[in-house]
Each structure stands twice: as C-alpha cells, then as structure tokens.
Design an enzyme around this catalytic site. Structure first.
Site, short mmCIF file in Angstrom:
data_model
loop_
_atom_site.label_atom_id
_atom_site.label_comp_id
_atom_site.label_asym_id
_atom_site.label_seq_id
_atom_site.Cartn_x
_atom_site.Cartn_y
_atom_site.Cartn_z
N ARG A 69 0.83 -1.20 0.00
CA ARG A 69 0.00 0.00 0.00
C ARG A 69 0.88 1.26 0.00
O ARG A 69 0.53 2.27 -0.63
CB ARG A 69 -0.91 -0.02 1.23
CG ARG A 69 -2.04 1.01 1.22
CD ARG A 69 -3.04 0.76 0.12
NE ARG A 69 -4.12 1.72 0.15
CZ ARG A 69 -5.38 1.42 0.40
NH1 ARG A 69 -5.72 0.16 0.64
NH2 ARG A 69 -6.31 2.34 0.41
N ASN A 111 -12.18 16.48 0.30
CA ASN A 111 -13.08 15.36 0.07
C ASN A 111 -14.48 15.78 0.50
O ASN A 111 -14.65 16.68 1.33
CB ASN A 111 -12.62 14.15 0.89
CG ASN A 111 -13.42 12.89 0.58
OD1 ASN A 111 -14.01 12.76 -0.49
ND2 ASN A 111 -13.44 11.96 1.52
N THR A 112 -15.48 15.14 -0.08
CA THR A 112 -16.86 15.40 0.31
C THR A 112 -17.46 14.13 0.86
O THR A 112 -17.21 13.02 0.37
CB THR A 112 -17.67 15.95 -0.89
OG1 THR A 112 -18.99 16.27 -0.46
CG2 THR A 112 -17.69 14.99 -2.05
N HIS A 113 -18.26 14.28 1.93
CA HIS A 113 -18.84 13.13 2.61
C HIS A 113 -20.33 13.37 2.83
O HIS A 113 -20.76 14.50 3.10
CB HIS A 113 -18.15 12.91 3.97
CG HIS A 113 -18.70 11.74 4.73
ND1 HIS A 113 -18.50 10.45 4.33
CD2 HIS A 113 -19.47 11.68 5.85
CE1 HIS A 113 -19.12 9.63 5.18
NE2 HIS A 113 -19.71 10.36 6.10
N ASP A 145 -7.26 14.44 6.31
CA ASP A 145 -6.11 14.17 7.17
C ASP A 145 -5.94 12.65 7.29
O ASP A 145 -6.52 11.90 6.51
CB ASP A 145 -6.25 14.86 8.54
CG ASP A 145 -7.42 14.34 9.36
OD1 ASP A 145 -8.05 13.33 8.95
OD2 ASP A 145 -7.71 14.93 10.42
N ALA A 146 -5.17 12.19 8.27
CA ALA A 146 -4.85 10.77 8.35
C ALA A 146 -6.00 9.93 8.89
O ALA A 146 -5.93 8.69 8.84
CB ALA A 146 -3.61 10.57 9.23
N GLY A 147 -7.05 10.55 9.40
CA GLY A 147 -8.18 9.80 9.92
C GLY A 147 -9.20 9.50 8.83
O GLY A 147 -9.01 9.81 7.66
N ASP A 149 -12.56 10.59 7.56
CA ASP A 149 -13.55 11.68 7.58
C ASP A 149 -13.39 12.55 8.82
O ASP A 149 -14.38 13.00 9.42
CB ASP A 149 -14.97 11.11 7.50
CG ASP A 149 -15.20 10.28 6.26
OD1 ASP A 149 -14.59 10.59 5.22
OD2 ASP A 149 -15.99 9.32 6.32
#
Length: 204
Positions: A69, A111-113, A145-147, A149
């Site tokens: 990855r 990003n969109t959620h 970020d790294a999380g 959402d």
C-alpha cells in the site's frame, strides 16, 4: 491568487457525477479553475470516460499493481504531483491515501462526505443517519487528514430527513446538495485562497 486559473486534479472511483459538475463549472473562465487531470484507482469506470470526453488527461493507479500500500501511495503521489495541482479533489475516490500523499498535499486535498461530520463517518452516512433517527442529514466538504472523515471542515449543508425517506431517497437528495456545495466551495477556495489553523478553515 494569480490571474491564471487554478489547477485541479480530481480523483474518482465510479460514475463521476461530482467530476462532471466540476467540469461543467470550469467551462466558465470566471470560475477560476481548470481540471488538468483525472485519476482513478480502477479502469473502466464512467468517471474516466467523462474526463476523456472533456479532453482531460487521465491516469489509473491500482493498488493491486503495487507490492504494498505504501508503494501505491508513492505512485499515486508521483502521478498527481506531475500535474502541479493547486487543489486536489476527491470526487467519490474510495481509497484512503497514505502518509506520503498527505505530506505532499494534505493542506490542499479536499473530500466530500454524505453526512454532517463528525456524525456518521465511513461508507454508510445516510443509512446510519436514518437508523439513528436524525431530523437533519447533509454533506460535509473537508480537508483530508490521516483519519477517516476527520479533517478540518470547509463547509456543510443540511438536508432535512423526510418521514417517508429510505436510504435511496435520502442519499439522492444529499448527493444533489453535496454536488452544489462542492462546486461552490472549490470555486471559492481557488479564487480567494484559504488558511487552516487549529482545525479552522478560513477562506479569503
């Protein structure tokens, strides 16, 4: 911001309806941006077809083509960097990027959620909202970020939950609001600039 249009790289995994909304918006020079490339994590998707129809260069970075990855993340980072983007937009991109990508682009990757974060992160925002019984659902645009959402929020739009909503109907109404918000705020970001401080995003 300079007078030249901002350079957008858009990442997709599926049908590309959000991508199409951005392509349509960028046809107006006043929008302030141009899509310089579209990347995907798989071949044969409608999002890539939309990009090709618009004359936009495409690339595919498949996880399965890399030994790890981390190697995929490095390859994706290099592909995106080659287009010198001012802003990168995840438009239905269903892969979590890694540390190298975030180190290079973390302050310019949005990003969109389909929920009002921090409520209902993950893959099933509308389903989870209905199960919880909320009266307002919606969509969130945020810097990644790294999380999962968890990044700094750029904008949110509320979508009322109707008494007869099921997952399909609520999802569709959220998508419409989400698409409009994405186009509006990507335009505002590139035209006015932004800062991120202590999770607070300021435009202009």
């Amino acid at each position: 911001m300079t007078s030249s249009p901002a350079r957008l790289v858009v990442l997709v995994s599926g049908s590309g309806t959000n991508l199409q909304a951005l392509l349509d918006a960028t046809e107006d020079p006043a929008y302030g941006a141009v899509v310089v490339a579209v990347g995907a994590d798989r071949d044969g998707i409608a999002g890539l077809d939309r990009a090709k129809a618009a004359g936009v260069p495409t690339f595919v970075a498949r996880v399965a083509d890399h030994a790890s990855r981390a190697d995929w993340d490095a390859a994706l980072t290099a592909e995106v960097a080659a287009y010198q983007p001012d802003l990168i937009v995840s438009a239905g991109f269903l892969k979590l990027v890694g540390a190298r990508f975030l180190a290079a682009f973390g302050d310019r990757y949005v990003n969109t959620h389909n929920s009002l974060l921090p409520a209902f992160p993950g893959m099933n925002g509308p389903r989870d909202a209905l199960a919880y019984g909320v009266k307002l659902a919606g969509a969130t645009l945020f810097f990644v970020d790294a999380g999962v959402d968890t990044g700094p929020i750029v904008a949110q739009v509320a979508v009322p939950v109707e008494p007869d909503d099921d997952e399909a109907s609520l999802t569709e109404r959220i998508k419409e609001a989400e698409r409009a918000q994405l186009v509006e705020y990507v335009g505002r970001l590139v035209r006015q600039g932004w800062t991120i401080s202590h999770r607070k995003v300021t435009i202009g």
